[in-house]
Design an enzyme around this catalytic site. Structure first.
Site, PDB file in Angstrom:
ATOM      1  N   GLU A 109      -4.097 -41.489 -14.752  1.00 46.37           N
ATOM      2  CA  GLU A 109      -4.680 -41.019 -13.496  1.00 46.37           C
ATOM      3  C   GLU A 109      -3.760 -40.040 -12.783  1.00 46.37           C
ATOM      4  O   GLU A 109      -2.536 -40.113 -12.915  1.00 46.37           O
ATOM      5  CB  GLU A 109      -5.001 -42.192 -12.579  1.00 46.37           C
ATOM      6  CG  GLU A 109      -3.779 -42.921 -12.043  1.00 46.37           C
ATOM      7  CD  GLU A 109      -4.142 -43.969 -11.017  1.00 46.37           C
ATOM      8  OE1 GLU A 109      -4.245 -43.609  -9.825  1.00 46.37           O
ATOM      9  OE2 GLU A 109      -4.306 -45.136 -11.403  1.00 46.37           O
ATOM     10  N   ARG A 120      -2.179 -40.908  -0.508  1.00 43.55           N
ATOM     11  CA  ARG A 120      -2.783 -40.281  -1.683  1.00 43.55           C
ATOM     12  C   ARG A 120      -4.281 -40.051  -1.532  1.00 43.55           C
ATOM     13  O   ARG A 120      -4.868 -39.285  -2.276  1.00 43.55           O
ATOM     14  CB  ARG A 120      -2.539 -41.150  -2.929  1.00 43.55           C
ATOM     15  CG  ARG A 120      -1.085 -41.199  -3.334  1.00 43.55           C
ATOM     16  CD  ARG A 120      -0.845 -42.155  -4.493  1.00 43.55           C
ATOM     17  NE  ARG A 120      -1.486 -41.692  -5.723  1.00 43.55           N
ATOM     18  CZ  ARG A 120      -1.856 -42.488  -6.701  1.00 43.55           C
ATOM     19  NH1 ARG A 120      -1.672 -43.791  -6.603  1.00 43.55           N
ATOM     20  NH2 ARG A 120      -2.411 -42.002  -7.793  1.00 43.55           N
ATOM     21  N   ARG A 124      -9.244 -38.786  -7.382  1.00 41.06           N
ATOM     22  CA  ARG A 124      -8.395 -38.803  -8.571  1.00 41.06           C
ATOM     23  C   ARG A 124      -9.065 -38.050  -9.711  1.00 41.06           C
ATOM     24  O   ARG A 124     -10.283 -37.911  -9.760  1.00 41.06           O
ATOM     25  CB  ARG A 124      -8.160 -40.229  -9.081  1.00 41.06           C
ATOM     26  CG  ARG A 124      -7.559 -41.204  -8.100  1.00 41.06           C
ATOM     27  CD  ARG A 124      -6.058 -41.017  -7.947  1.00 41.06           C
ATOM     28  NE  ARG A 124      -5.493 -42.074  -7.134  1.00 41.06           N
ATOM     29  CZ  ARG A 124      -5.509 -42.102  -5.813  1.00 41.06           C
ATOM     30  NH1 ARG A 124      -6.067 -41.128  -5.141  1.00 41.06           N
ATOM     31  NH2 ARG A 124      -4.955 -43.104  -5.160  1.00 41.06           N
ATOM     32  N   HIS A 139     -12.248 -43.226  -5.140  1.00 38.64           N
ATOM     33  CA  HIS A 139     -11.314 -44.237  -5.649  1.00 38.64           C
ATOM     34  C   HIS A 139     -11.955 -45.187  -6.645  1.00 38.64           C
ATOM     35  O   HIS A 139     -12.001 -46.408  -6.453  1.00 38.64           O
ATOM     36  CB  HIS A 139     -10.662 -45.014  -4.498  1.00 38.64           C
ATOM     37  CG  HIS A 139      -9.341 -45.608  -4.883  1.00 38.64           C
ATOM     38  ND1 HIS A 139      -9.189 -46.953  -5.146  1.00 38.64           N
ATOM     39  CD2 HIS A 139      -8.128 -45.056  -5.076  1.00 38.64           C
ATOM     40  CE1 HIS A 139      -7.929 -47.190  -5.469  1.00 38.64           C
ATOM     41  NE2 HIS A 139      -7.271 -46.046  -5.433  1.00 38.64           N
TER      42      HIS A 139
END
Length: 150
Positions: A109, A120, A124, A139
């Site tokens: 990831e 963050r 992703r 997420h």
């Protein structure tokens, strides 16, 4: 009265057919445009539409339709880094089982920066050892298969 009862029965059958079609196709709720994602300000690509679902069962998205930060992360992955976040390149275990099942360690990831987030964030890119890449704007609640070069 009989005319109203027939109309109500017909409407109920129609709703049942639509719901059954959604269940059989794996769609739950309204369709999501692959060109629009959480935090995205990029407009969907005007080019020909991508296929609705891939062989893996994951909807595709053109890389050019991803948010600019996701395209930056793709470029970092292509260069091999350096990555801005310590967890970038960590094993993604696919606990959600939304991606095709593979052996442990198959997926990695990488963080997609989210403007305005101090951490963050939720976005992703997940890569597979065979070169496939997936984008998740939320997420790991959903994934899109990235079609690169498009």
């Amino acid at each position: 009265m009989r005319g109203i009862a027939k109309l109500l029965t017909l409407a109920a059958v129609l709703v049942l057919v639509v719901v059954l079609g959604m269940v059989l196709s794996g769609t739950q709720g309204a369709p999501v445009s692959p060109g629009v994602s959480a935090g995205s300000t990029a407009a969907p690509s005007p080019a020909a539409p991508a296929p609705a679902v891939t062989d893996s069962g994951v909807a595709p998205v053109r890389a050019s339709s991803l948010p600019p930060e996701a395209r930056e992360t793709l470029a970092l992955i292509a260069r091999g880094g350096p990555y801005p976040y310590e967890r970038d390149g960590a094993v993604f275990s696919n606990f959600e089982r939304l991606l095709p099942r593979k052996p442990g360690g198959y997926y990695k990831e990488f963080t997609v920066r989210t403007p305005g987030e101090s951490d963050r964030g939720a976005r992703r890119i997940v890569t597979g050892q065979s070169g496939e890449k997936y984008y998740t704007p939320d997420h790991y609640e959903s994934f899109l298969l990235i079609l690169e070069g498009q």
